[in-house]
Write a protein that holds these residues in place. Structure first.
Motif, short mmCIF file in Angstrom:
data_model
loop_
_atom_site.label_atom_id
_atom_site.label_comp_id
_atom_site.label_asym_id
_atom_site.label_seq_id
_atom_site.Cartn_x
_atom_site.Cartn_y
_atom_site.Cartn_z
N ILE A 164 -43.53 27.04 29.23
CA ILE A 164 -43.71 27.15 30.75
C ILE A 164 -45.27 27.22 30.95
O ILE A 164 -45.99 27.87 30.61
N GLU A 165 -45.86 26.34 32.00
CA GLU A 165 -46.96 26.43 32.36
C GLU A 165 -47.12 27.67 33.63
O GLU A 165 -46.55 27.56 34.49
N LEU A 166 -47.98 28.82 33.23
CA LEU A 166 -48.30 29.65 34.33
C LEU A 166 -49.50 29.42 35.01
O LEU A 166 -50.25 29.17 34.70
N ILE A 167 -49.26 29.26 36.52
CA ILE A 167 -50.22 29.08 37.51
C ILE A 167 -50.47 30.42 38.19
O ILE A 167 -49.48 31.04 38.91
N GLY A 168 -51.73 30.66 38.38
CA GLY A 168 -51.94 32.03 39.25
C GLY A 168 -52.61 31.52 40.36
O GLY A 168 -53.55 30.79 40.40
N LEU A 169 -52.40 32.14 41.73
CA LEU A 169 -52.93 31.77 42.68
C LEU A 169 -53.93 33.03 43.22
O LEU A 169 -53.26 34.05 43.30
#
Length: 283
Positions: A164-169
């Motif tokens: 899973i690609e983890l994306i932080g905002l």
């Protein structure tokens, strides 16, 4: 937009082609959550938002039963954001019985917010692992306000081999600078005014970091928070400058990416915030 529990999710997932991006939430959605959904829309062909108040991450003296659950309003936010599926399982679906097997957050989950809320991150990682298994997303979007949570999820993805690609905002803030949080609605006007010491302390630290050593950065933030605490408006939980990779305290000669973490109680409401900082030693 479809809404449902585990069986509805599985049926939807079987019909769905293309990439899926997940936004895990506990509901009480605000514009910060909508920003997460917008980012998920850019990352995947379909967006799943979960709404589930997870009891495992609440302590015995915390606000599980009082936690806001404005479900119909939450669905309106999801609809406006173009969410494809709202995963809203019942408590008995997610936990048919008291779980015997859970995810341990390890050493990184036992410090700072983990020390203030023992067992909290074990509960977070357990439910996130379940959400990953159930929704099978290609990517997942988390807000960086809960930076320790983000770092632990990142480590879990690595350690447990989730593909899973983890994306932080980045932290989404209101106009007055306070980090958006579902708990902000608990703040009376006077409490909110006192809570603004938190982003002001982070701003002071960021300015000090431009030409200061780590110890000076912490001191700058401490000075701002001490003024508010001296009025009795704010009860400081912790303030720490840590290595972003390990969550260990920064040494005086630290070089690299750091995080300044802060938690405080204002009017009985627990708030957290952070700011990323970069330190470069002179050669």
């Amino acid at each position: 937009m479809e809404v449902g529990g585990i069986q509805a999710l599985r049926a939807w997932r079987e019909r769905r082609s293309g990439s899926v991006s997940l936004v895990p939430t506990m509901g009480a959605l605000h514009s910060g959550h909508q920003a997460l959904m917008d980012r998920a829309r850019a990352a995947g062909d379909s967006v799943v938002t979960s709404i589930f108040v997870n009891p495992l991450q609440f302590g015995t003296d915390e606000d599980f039963f009082q936690y806001p659950r404005p479900f119909e309003a939450d669905l309106e936010v999801c609809e406006a954001a173009g969410v494809d599926f709202v995963f809203a399982p019942a408590l008995g679906e997610m936990y048919p019985g008291a779980p015997e097997v859970t995810v341990s957050s390890g050493r990184m989950g036992a410090v700072y917010e983990g020390a203030a809320r023992p067992g909290h991150f074990d509960g977070v990682l357990t439910v996130v692992a379940k959400l990953f298994t159930l929704t099978a997303p290609d990517s997942a979007v988390f807000g960086l306000k809960d930076i320790q949570q983000f770092c632990l999820v990142k480590r879990m993805i690595t350690d447990l081999n989730f593909d899973i690609e983890l994306i932080g905002l980045p932290v989404v803030r209101d106009e007055d600078g306070l980090a958006m949080s579902s708990r902000n609605e608990y703040l009376a006007p006077a409490d909110r005014s006192a809570a603004l010491a938190i982003p002001r302390a982070l701003d002071a630290a960021a300015q000090a970091a431009e030409d200061g050593a780590p110890i000076g950065v912490e001191a700058a933030a401490e000075a701002v928070l001490s003024v508010a605490a001296g009025r009795g408006d704010l009860d400081l939980g912790y303030l720490g400058l840590v290595d972003a990779a390990t969550f260990q305290p920064c040494s005086l000669d630290f070089d690299g990416q750091a995080l300044l973490l802060v938690s405080a109680s204002v009017g009985g409401t627990h708030l957290i915030d952070n700011v990323p900082l970069e330190f470069h030693r002179s050669s």
